[in-house]
Scaffold this motif. Sequence first.
Motif, PDB file in Angstrom:
ATOM      1  N   ASN A 218      26.959  43.897 119.361  1.00  0.00           N
ATOM      2  CA  ASN A 218      27.628  45.371 119.069  1.00  0.00           C
ATOM      3  C   ASN A 218      29.361  45.114 118.926  1.00  0.00           C
ATOM      4  N   CYS A 219      29.634  46.329 118.479  1.00  0.00           N
ATOM      5  CA  CYS A 219      31.285  46.071 118.391  1.00  0.00           C
ATOM      6  C   CYS A 219      31.767  47.501 118.302  1.00  0.00           C
ATOM      7  N   ILE A 220      32.911  47.710 118.893  1.00  0.00           N
ATOM      8  CA  ILE A 220      33.723  49.201 118.808  1.00  0.00           C
ATOM      9  C   ILE A 220      34.911  48.655 118.207  1.00  0.00           C
ATOM     10  N   THR A 221      35.360  49.441 117.169  1.00  0.00           N
ATOM     11  CA  THR A 221      36.435  49.008 116.520  1.00  0.00           C
ATOM     12  C   THR A 221      37.054  50.341 115.740  1.00  0.00           C
ATOM     13  N   PRO A 222      38.190  50.150 115.160  1.00  0.00           N
ATOM     14  CA  PRO A 222      38.674  51.631 114.678  1.00  0.00           C
ATOM     15  C   PRO A 222      38.037  51.732 113.454  1.00  0.00           C
TER      16      PRO A 222
ATOM     17  N   THR B 256      28.011  50.815 110.814  1.00  0.00           N
ATOM     18  CA  THR B 256      29.213  51.448 110.412  1.00  0.00           C
ATOM     19  C   THR B 256      30.238  50.553 110.031  1.00  0.00           C
ATOM     20  N   ASN B 257      30.448  49.548 110.855  1.00  0.00           N
ATOM     21  CA  ASN B 257      31.584  48.414 110.573  1.00  0.00           C
ATOM     22  C   ASN B 257      31.252  47.811 109.210  1.00  0.00           C
ATOM     23  N   ILE B 258      30.024  47.431 108.923  1.00  0.00           N
ATOM     24  CA  ILE B 258      29.679  46.582 107.786  1.00  0.00           C
ATOM     25  C   ILE B 258      29.766  47.485 106.541  1.00  0.00           C
ATOM     26  N   GLN B 259      29.552  48.921 106.627  1.00  0.00           N
ATOM     27  CA  GLN B 259      29.589  49.751 105.702  1.00  0.00           C
ATOM     28  C   GLN B 259      30.806  49.886 105.198  1.00  0.00           C
ATOM     29  N   ASN B 260      31.934  49.858 106.270  1.00  0.00           N
ATOM     30  CA  ASN B 260      33.304  50.039 105.843  1.00  0.00           C
ATOM     31  C   ASN B 260      33.826  48.749 105.247  1.00  0.00           C
ATOM     32  N   ILE B 261      33.330  47.842 105.777  1.00  0.00           N
ATOM     33  CA  ILE B 261      33.975  46.566 105.284  1.00  0.00           C
ATOM     34  C   ILE B 261      33.515  46.293 103.943  1.00  0.00           C
ATOM     35  N   ALA B 262      32.442  46.671 103.589  1.00  0.00           N
ATOM     36  CA  ALA B 262      31.742  46.533 102.090  1.00  0.00           C
ATOM     37  C   ALA B 262      32.557  47.574 101.119  1.00  0.00           C
ATOM     38  N   ASN B 263      33.087  48.625 101.720  1.00  0.00           N
ATOM     39  CA  ASN B 263      33.894  49.572 100.954  1.00  0.00           C
ATOM     40  C   ASN B 263      35.376  49.240 100.972  1.00  0.00           C
TER      41      ASN B 263
ATOM     42  N   TYR C 241      41.017  43.869 107.993  1.00  0.00           N
ATOM     43  CA  TYR C 241      40.245  44.816 108.289  1.00  0.00           C
ATOM     44  C   TYR C 241      40.434  45.340 109.709  1.00  0.00           C
ATOM     45  N   TYR C 242      40.696  44.443 110.685  1.00  0.00           N
ATOM     46  CA  TYR C 242      41.052  44.916 112.120  1.00  0.00           C
ATOM     47  C   TYR C 242      42.167  44.202 112.648  1.00  0.00           C
ATOM     48  N   GLY C 243      43.127  43.753 111.859  1.00  0.00           N
ATOM     49  CA  GLY C 243      44.203  43.277 112.522  1.00  0.00           C
ATOM     50  C   GLY C 243      43.931  42.010 113.711  1.00  0.00           C
ATOM     51  N   HIS C 244      44.771  41.612 114.496  1.00  0.00           N
ATOM     52  CA  HIS C 244      44.591  40.405 115.125  1.00  0.00           C
ATOM     53  C   HIS C 244      44.139  41.031 116.665  1.00  0.00           C
ATOM     54  N   THR C 245      43.245  41.003 117.048  1.00  0.00           N
ATOM     55  CA  THR C 245      42.446  41.811 118.279  1.00  0.00           C
ATOM     56  C   THR C 245      42.433  40.454 119.479  1.00  0.00           C
ATOM     57  N   LEU C 246      43.269  39.753 119.234  1.00  0.00           N
ATOM     58  CA  LEU C 246      43.671  38.861 120.542  1.00  0.00           C
ATOM     59  C   LEU C 246      42.353  38.246 120.976  1.00  0.00           C
ATOM     60  N   GLY C 247      42.137  38.479 122.434  1.00  0.00           N
ATOM     61  CA  GLY C 247      40.993  37.880 123.017  1.00  0.00           C
ATOM     62  C   GLY C 247      39.690  38.548 122.787  1.00  0.00           C
ATOM     63  N   ALA C 248      39.591  39.581 121.760  1.00  0.00           N
ATOM     64  CA  ALA C 248      38.362  40.315 121.245  1.00  0.00           C
ATOM     65  C   ALA C 248      38.081  39.523 119.971  1.00  0.00           C
ATOM     66  N   SER C 249      39.069  38.966 119.284  1.00  0.00           N
ATOM     67  CA  SER C 249      38.838  38.634 117.648  1.00  0.00           C
ATOM     68  C   SER C 249      37.665  37.669 117.524  1.00  0.00           C
TER      69      SER C 249
ATOM     70  N   LEU D  92      28.606  37.970 101.481  1.00  0.00           N
ATOM     71  CA  LEU D  92      29.973  37.849 101.652  1.00  0.00           C
ATOM     72  C   LEU D  92      31.017  38.626 101.486  1.00  0.00           C
ATOM     73  N   PHE D  93      32.027  38.871 102.504  1.00  0.00           N
ATOM     74  CA  PHE D  93      32.890  39.934 102.162  1.00  0.00           C
ATOM     75  C   PHE D  93      34.264  39.573 101.991  1.00  0.00           C
ATOM     76  N   PRO D  94      35.008  40.182 101.225  1.00  0.00           N
ATOM     77  CA  PRO D  94      36.290  39.572 100.645  1.00  0.00           C
ATOM     78  C   PRO D  94      37.272  39.681 101.773  1.00  0.00           C
ATOM     79  N   SER D  95      38.317  38.517 101.500  1.00  0.00           N
ATOM     80  CA  SER D  95      39.284  38.486 102.789  1.00  0.00           C
ATOM     81  C   SER D  95      40.283  39.485 102.327  1.00  0.00           C
TER      82      SER D  95
END
Lengths: 203, 381
Positions: free
Chosen positions: B12-16, B23-30, B306-314, B331-334
């Motif tokens: 699981n994950c909690i992100t912006p 939800t994260n995957i759907q937003n990344i796909a978009n 998508y997330y920036g550098h989230t340091l110890g979470a990344s 495969l999602f775009p970089s």
Amino acid sequence: MIKQATYIKAYCSIQNNKIDLNGTSVFKTGECLFVDFAKAAYRNFELNYPKFFKMDNLSKLAFLAAELLLKNELETDRDIALLLSNKSSSLDTDIKFQESINNQENYFPSPAVFVYTLPNICMGEISIRHNLKSENTFFIFEEFNPGFMSNYTNVLLCTNRAEEVLCGWVEYYKDTYRAFLYIVTTTFGIPHDATTIQTLFNK
Amino acid sequence: MKLRDVFITEQNCITPIGFDVATNIQNIANGQSGIRLHQNKLLMVTPFYAAMIDDAIVKTAFQKYADSANYTKLEQMMILALLPVIEKLKPIFNQKTALIISTTKGNISALEKLREQHLQKTDLNQLGRVIATFFGFSTVPIIVSNACVSGILAVGIAKRLIQSECYDQVFVVGGDEVSKFVLSGFNSFQAMSDSPCQPYSIHRKGVSLGEASAAVCITADATNATMRIIGDGAINDANHISGPSRTGEGLYRSVERALLESAIDRNELDYINAHGTATSYNDEMEAVAFNRLGIAHVPLNSLKGYYGHTLGASGLLETVIGIQSVLENKLFPSLGFDEMGLSQPLNIIGKNEQKEINYWLKTASGFGGCNTAVVFQKMTS
């Protein structure tokens, strides 16, 4: 659980202005700040590594203990893993960095301080000094955790991730410090187990 | 010695861009990024780009489970990440069930006051205790603080501890927040981009920072497993404390070690989920290492766009997203990549693609010269 026998080859303790190597006192000074003690130890052991003076106190502490344990190792391409732990992470240096950014009129964050606001930097310093391109991990525990450390050290040795492991505790916070580092190997030395390292730590 | 197999069952994950994986995957796909321009003088005098989660949204989500007044934002984020994993698996919290916490700075924002009661909040052990107590773990939390590799290194450590039968089940939770402390530090290094970060691009100007939390369950029990963890390595460059080795030596050796243990041929790798911070040196170093390894042809992305550098979470967050994308054969775009900005080729993913993925690699590198590589195998049926 892993049952292969492992051994403590050498151990080094630094606290209260005193360095012990394998249970014998090898250096001490009168009462003074850690920076002065560290400088005196550096001179005493003729370390000749000017980068030492750029390090933060946690790195100096870890570096000194590692130096005494590794300086007699003659082979060049040694596979010695690093497995260190402490309580306060890099909080001592974190406070110094925070002070440099707290005041808007006196805002002077320094990259040279910021880089030391991570506890694993001291392992980077030891790796560079001794050319240890090896496994390394830094753990945080409330207190020295001999059970976990001995288990994880044995995992590294018994899965052939390293020939030896330099492990232990390196804690520095507000001029109170303690280093207890030891080398674990599969060949010879004092039998390595949680009880033994706790006993050596308590000395 | 025969070592046990190790699996991942839940994540699981909690992100912006979402408070669950779907939800994260759907937003990344978009093509949706969490990175925005922020004007917050309490954090930084000048406007800055970062991927941040609104405090109020975290609080609202957390308030359903406990009083948010008793927990810091980071603690709320980390508990929210682990909560559905624990609720679904209902583990027995005995001596064979461990909690690993991965973080670089923990509750560092509590340091701003420099008062003793706030200093206690910055103790990483206290962060560990808060999370362990919330769920009822009976073992001492294992806290990994190894700069920017912490998240993926924690996965490798969990694997090793299960392989060697120290534990049967390990819950790993990672988290870090955007703070004045970290913003000032990266800014003092002149490592921050004045536009959203662009990993591997010729136009890249540095990192965008981010905040997130992520959680996985790693276990010896193959029931309902999505991935098997088949190899890992975490080897230091022994070169420089604040910059990567130009030859990518530590990353090269970490991947070599992980591949050796996995016993797969490197040509079987279907996907690389890389670190890609968008600093000049890091991205170039990765290109050098992957070319030396002979895996430069493998489709690769960095999720930092998508997330920036989230340091110890990344490392953990990117593993969670990697798992789901592999399960869906996507495969999602970089994000942020446009023109190639490296001296050697990499197969950077440019658009959404469907591809059968079985074996994949996750890597990270960080301050102190540390590197980590983990190889995963998708469980079929």
